[in-house]
Design an enzyme around this catalytic site. Structure first.
Site, mmCIF file in Angstrom:
data_model
loop_
_atom_site.group_PDB
_atom_site.id
_atom_site.type_symbol
_atom_site.label_atom_id
_atom_site.label_comp_id
_atom_site.label_asym_id
_atom_site.label_seq_id
_atom_site.Cartn_x
_atom_site.Cartn_y
_atom_site.Cartn_z
ATOM 1 N N CYS A 292 52.517 -42.507 6.643
ATOM 2 C CA CYS A 292 52.048 -41.143 6.380
ATOM 3 C C CYS A 292 51.686 -40.536 7.728
ATOM 4 O O CYS A 292 50.515 -40.372 8.062
ATOM 5 C CB CYS A 292 50.854 -41.135 5.438
ATOM 6 S SG CYS A 292 51.121 -42.004 3.875
ATOM 7 N N GLY A 294 52.106 -37.624 9.486
ATOM 8 C CA GLY A 294 51.664 -36.293 9.885
ATOM 9 C C GLY A 294 50.168 -36.224 10.112
ATOM 10 O O GLY A 294 49.409 -36.876 9.377
ATOM 11 N N PRO A 295 49.701 -35.468 11.136
ATOM 12 C CA PRO A 295 50.495 -34.638 12.059
ATOM 13 C C PRO A 295 51.004 -35.355 13.297
ATOM 14 O O PRO A 295 51.615 -34.736 14.162
ATOM 15 C CB PRO A 295 49.488 -33.547 12.456
ATOM 16 C CG PRO A 295 48.173 -34.236 12.411
ATOM 17 C CD PRO A 295 48.251 -35.221 11.273
ATOM 18 N N GLY A 296 50.740 -36.667 13.438
ATOM 19 C CA GLY A 296 51.410 -37.407 14.497
ATOM 20 C C GLY A 296 50.542 -38.038 15.554
ATOM 21 O O GLY A 296 51.069 -38.687 16.471
ATOM 22 N N GLY A 297 49.217 -37.899 15.477
ATOM 23 C CA GLY A 297 48.359 -38.481 16.504
ATOM 24 C C GLY A 297 48.476 -39.992 16.593
ATOM 25 O O GLY A 297 48.683 -40.555 17.679
ATOM 26 N N LYS A 298 48.346 -40.673 15.470
ATOM 27 C CA LYS A 298 48.437 -42.135 15.475
ATOM 28 C C LYS A 298 49.862 -42.583 15.793
ATOM 29 O O LYS A 298 50.077 -43.597 16.463
ATOM 30 C CB LYS A 298 47.981 -42.694 14.131
ATOM 31 C CG LYS A 298 46.513 -42.410 13.803
ATOM 32 C CD LYS A 298 46.133 -42.976 12.451
ATOM 33 C CE LYS A 298 44.710 -42.595 12.068
ATOM 34 N NZ LYS A 298 44.577 -41.125 11.811
ATOM 35 N N GLU A 317 57.134 -39.128 7.138
ATOM 36 C CA GLU A 317 56.267 -38.051 6.656
ATOM 37 C C GLU A 317 57.009 -37.304 5.548
ATOM 38 O O GLU A 317 58.169 -36.921 5.719
ATOM 39 C CB GLU A 317 55.894 -37.098 7.793
ATOM 40 C CG GLU A 317 55.183 -35.831 7.369
ATOM 41 C CD GLU A 317 53.928 -36.084 6.536
ATOM 42 O OE1 GLU A 317 53.779 -35.430 5.492
ATOM 43 O OE2 GLU A 317 53.106 -36.943 6.934
ATOM 44 N N CYS A 414 40.415 -41.095 6.382
ATOM 45 C CA CYS A 414 39.388 -40.303 7.058
ATOM 46 C C CYS A 414 38.358 -39.853 6.025
ATOM 47 O O CYS A 414 38.134 -38.664 5.799
ATOM 48 C CB CYS A 414 39.994 -39.097 7.768
ATOM 49 S SG CYS A 414 38.810 -38.256 8.847
#
Length: 476
Positions: A292, A294-298, A317, A414
């Site tokens: 999963c 999005g948005p791509g930080g990890k 995603e 989160c």
């Protein structure tokens, strides 16, 4: 300009040095704040995503940008408190107030009760805005309400509108710290506190949600270093070896961020991804999956680390627009190790047992990021976690299916809500005999108090991060 920017309009009690206030027919800061608040209310926009481009598009900088930032985030954070006060100042009920008028009243209440702007200037400037956005007739109503609000300070109002703490501690904290009652109850449960004991730590958490978070940057592995961010005015972070704190300013103006070599990412978000990469696996370690993404930080962090180890990351995603954000985040990762696909991870195209490491950062209530997205507390209901449960359990199960025997899965959310964290992991593992929990603490050596038992839980009031949850699971 970001939520962490230094501002002459920082929340304060009445008194002290009063900054000059822009008045007159042109008031771009208040208009920008009003427009963002309306978009948050009517379009489910997120303020932290909408405000920065709004400021840039309208050419706001310096004091105007600082004022717009303070009004937007401050109003959203204290919305529940202000609504309780406004309800006492409206003849009927705040529920009867037109949707276009409410943001005006909340903006005015914030200036009157939580900034050092002089009361007469706060009312005058807000009513000037009201005439432009809701018309002359309704602006007279707003004027009358705000003059009632100005009759007392914040502490005096709280003594009037908040339930007595001895009779209803949850209700008292909900009004005092501007959270829905159900959120206060869920957070207290996650912290292991009983209302009968006073909820002292829960109150510290609620207060932390209403503080300005630092902007946390991430140096993408193999493309930038923390030293590069320090050269731009940031300071090394407390925990993550890839993180730095930006004390003020727009991170989008920093050269490493503009070049895509660094980004904005909460420190706990970095740490849960790093923990996954630290668990030993037997055999190959070249195929990683972010289910999963999005948005791509990890994904950007994992892609860089995978490339450095000679591996590859598949970032999936389900929403095409968010997949585009992931693609931008992982662009030019080390050895171009990251590939992005639009895919539904509950019914994936990849075969079972194909990956050595799997990250599943499930959709959740977002209660862990209320500092950065204060509007989330008003969008969710007590039933939201239960509604998300089937999807979260399905994704967790699919993550275990995707991992090979001996591989590792990181379940991340989160949110500290027990129904979304321990509840999901426990339920999924109870129905399987091919997986076992791995103690997370040894893989987070930077954070000795990350949690008890096998799970890790970060907290704003303890760690200064978002309230990220992590469970590490090994596939037998």
């Amino acid at each position: 300009m970001t939520d962490s920017s230094r501002s002459p309009y920082r929340p304060t009690r009445r008194g002290g040095r009063r900054p000059a206030v822009q008045q007159g027919p042109k008031d771009p800061a208040r208009r920008a704040a009003y427009d963002v608040l309306r978009a948050v209310e009517t379009r489910d926009a997120y303020s932290n995503l909408l405000l920065p481009p709004t400021l840039r598009e309208r050419g706001l900088s310096g004091r105007d940008a600082a004022l717009a930032t303070e009004l937007t985030y401050g109003t959203l954070r204290r919305q529940g408190t202000y609504d309780a006060i406004l309800d006492a100042c409206v003849d009927r009920s705040i529920r009867s107030v037109d949707a276009e008028v409410l943001p005006v009243l909340r903006l005015g209440a914030h200036q009157l009760l939580s900034t050092s702007i002089p009361p007469h200037a706060a009312v005058s400037a807000t009513i000037d805005l009201a005439r432009k956005v809701i018309g002359h007739h309704r602006s007279r109503f707003a004027n009358a309400v705000l003059r009632k609000v100005s009759a007392r300070g914040l502490d005096e109002w709280l003594a009037v509108v908040a339930p007595d703490r001895g009779d209803d501690v949850v209700g008292n904290l909900a009004v005092m710290h501007s959270h829905p009652r159900w959120v206060v109850q869920a957070l207290a449960e996650a912290l292991g506190e009983d209302p009968a004991d006073g909820l002292a730590e829960t109150e510290r958490l609620l207060a932390a949600h209403n503080e300005r978070p630092l902007v946390t940057l991430v140096a993408k592995p193999g493309r930038a270093a923390v030293a590069d961010l320090v050269e731009e005015g940031a300071s090394p972070a407390r925990y993550s070896p890839y993180a730095a704190y930006l004390p003020e300013g727009d991170p989008g103006l920093l050269r490493p961020v503009r070049q895509g070599r660094a980004g904005v990412q909460d420190e706990a978000s970095q740490l849960v991804a790093l923990a996954l990469t630290r668990v030993p696996v037997e055999g190959p370690d070249t195929r990683w999956l972010d289910m999963c993404a999005g948005p791509g930080g990890k994904a950007a962090l994992l892609g860089g680390l995978a490339g450095q180890r000679g591996g590859r990351l598949l970032a999936a995603e389900v929403q095409p627009a968010r997949a585009g954000l992931v693609a931008n985040a992982v662009q030019r990762s080390v050895r171009d190790a990251a590939r992005v696909v639009v895919a539904d991870s509950t019914a994936p195209a990849w075969r079972d047992g194909a990956f050595d490491r799997v990250l599943v950062d499930v959709p959740c209530t977002g209660l862990g990021a209320l500092r950065r997205r204060p509007e989330s507390r008003w969008r969710r209901t007590a039933g939201t976690a239960a509604e998300l449960g089937p999807l979260q359990r399905s994704l967790m199960g699919r993550a275990l299916d995707a991992a090979r025997p001996g591989g590792v899965v990181a379940y991340v959310t989160c949110s500290p809500h027990l129904a979304e964290t321990r509840g999901v992991v426990t339920a999924v593992l109870a129905g399987r005999d091919d997986a076992e929990l791995v103690d997370a603490a040894p893989h987070l050596p930077e954070v000795p108090d990350s949690g008890s038992g096998p799970f890790a839980q970060f907290w704003p009031h303890r760690h200064g991060t978002d309230a990220m949850f992590l469970a590490l699971v090994r596939k037998r």
